[in-house]
Design a protein around this motif. Structure first.
Motif, short mmCIF file in Angstrom:
data_model
loop_
_atom_site.label_atom_id
_atom_site.label_comp_id
_atom_site.label_asym_id
_atom_site.label_seq_id
_atom_site.Cartn_x
_atom_site.Cartn_y
_atom_site.Cartn_z
N GLU A 80 4.72 1.42 10.45
CA GLU A 80 3.87 2.47 11.02
C GLU A 80 3.71 3.60 10.00
N GLY A 81 2.47 3.98 9.76
CA GLY A 81 2.20 5.11 8.88
C GLY A 81 2.32 4.83 7.39
N TYR A 82 2.58 3.57 7.01
CA TYR A 82 2.73 3.31 5.57
C TYR A 82 1.42 3.55 4.82
N ALA A 83 0.28 3.29 5.49
CA ALA A 83 -1.01 3.44 4.82
C ALA A 83 -1.23 4.90 4.39
N ALA A 84 -0.86 5.83 5.26
CA ALA A 84 -1.02 7.25 4.91
C ALA A 84 -0.09 7.63 3.77
N ALA A 87 -1.56 6.16 0.35
CA ALA A 87 -2.98 6.40 0.05
C ALA A 87 -3.14 6.75 -1.42
N GLY A 88 -4.13 6.10 -2.04
CA GLY A 88 -4.40 6.38 -3.45
C GLY A 88 -3.64 5.47 -4.41
N PHE A 89 -2.63 4.76 -3.94
CA PHE A 89 -1.90 3.85 -4.80
C PHE A 89 -2.59 2.48 -4.80
N ASP A 90 -2.51 1.79 -5.93
CA ASP A 90 -3.08 0.45 -6.02
C ASP A 90 -2.34 -0.54 -5.11
N SER A 92 -1.38 -0.17 -2.09
CA SER A 92 -1.67 -0.03 -0.66
C SER A 92 -2.37 -1.25 -0.10
N SER A 93 -3.37 -1.78 -0.79
CA SER A 93 -4.07 -2.96 -0.29
C SER A 93 -3.18 -4.19 -0.33
N ALA A 94 -2.30 -4.28 -1.34
CA ALA A 94 -1.37 -5.41 -1.42
C ALA A 94 -0.39 -5.37 -0.26
N LEU A 95 0.09 -4.18 0.09
CA LEU A 95 1.01 -4.05 1.22
C LEU A 95 0.34 -4.45 2.53
#
Length: 151
Positions: A80-84, A87-90, A92-95
């Motif tokens: 929960e909330g990991y996306a926030a 944010a801005g890290f490469d 994020s989409s891999a996670l």
């Protein structure tokens, strides 16, 4: 080759065998055997179907289903909330991709364990019922020794 000759070749003739007959399944030796037919076996000479192991396997599948369902909930809670926070890290989409694949896998395992629980318990119930039916039929046949089939 005649049947008797084949029998003699396979089982050593009609004289008392050097080794007792033993059952093997899929070519594997039974307990206390060092090869097919090379020992007394270790079990009852009568094949028995017992509901117990099937029921136990079904119960284990149910426990695995529950454990996997809990793991899915824990995975969601932990992310929960990991996306926030990323944010801005490469990464994020891999996670996000990794989370999705794990949820898909765990859901498939949970669902299969649920299916197996019912199927295994049902198989045990069926085996137990067939065993009881067979015992009844044998008992009924043995109580009428003077009757021939079809009378």
């Amino acid at each position: 080759m005649a049947l008797n000759a084949t029998w003699d070749q396979l089982f050593g003739g009609t004289d008392a065998p050097e080794r007792p007959a033993a059952m093997t399944l899929a070519g594997l030796p039974g307990p206390e055997q060092d090869g097919p037919g090379n020992g007394p076996g270790g079990g009852d000479p009568n094949l028995k179907a017992d509901a117990g192991p099937w029921h136990s396997a079904g119960t284990t599948s149910g426990l695995l289903r529950t454990s996997t369902a809990t793991s899915l909930t824990d995975l969601d809670t932990a992310n929960e909330g990991y996306a926030a926070g990323t944010a801005g890290f490469d990464s994020s989409s891999a996670l996000t991709e990794i989370l999705g694949t794990w949820k898909t896998r765990l859901t498939a395992v949970r669902d299969e364990c649920g299916r197996l629980e019912g199927a295994l318990k049902s198989a045990g119930r069926d085996f137990g019922e067939r065993e009881a039916d067979t015992r009844r039929k044998i008992a009924a046949e043995s109580t009428a020794p003077g009757q021939k089939k079809g009378e």
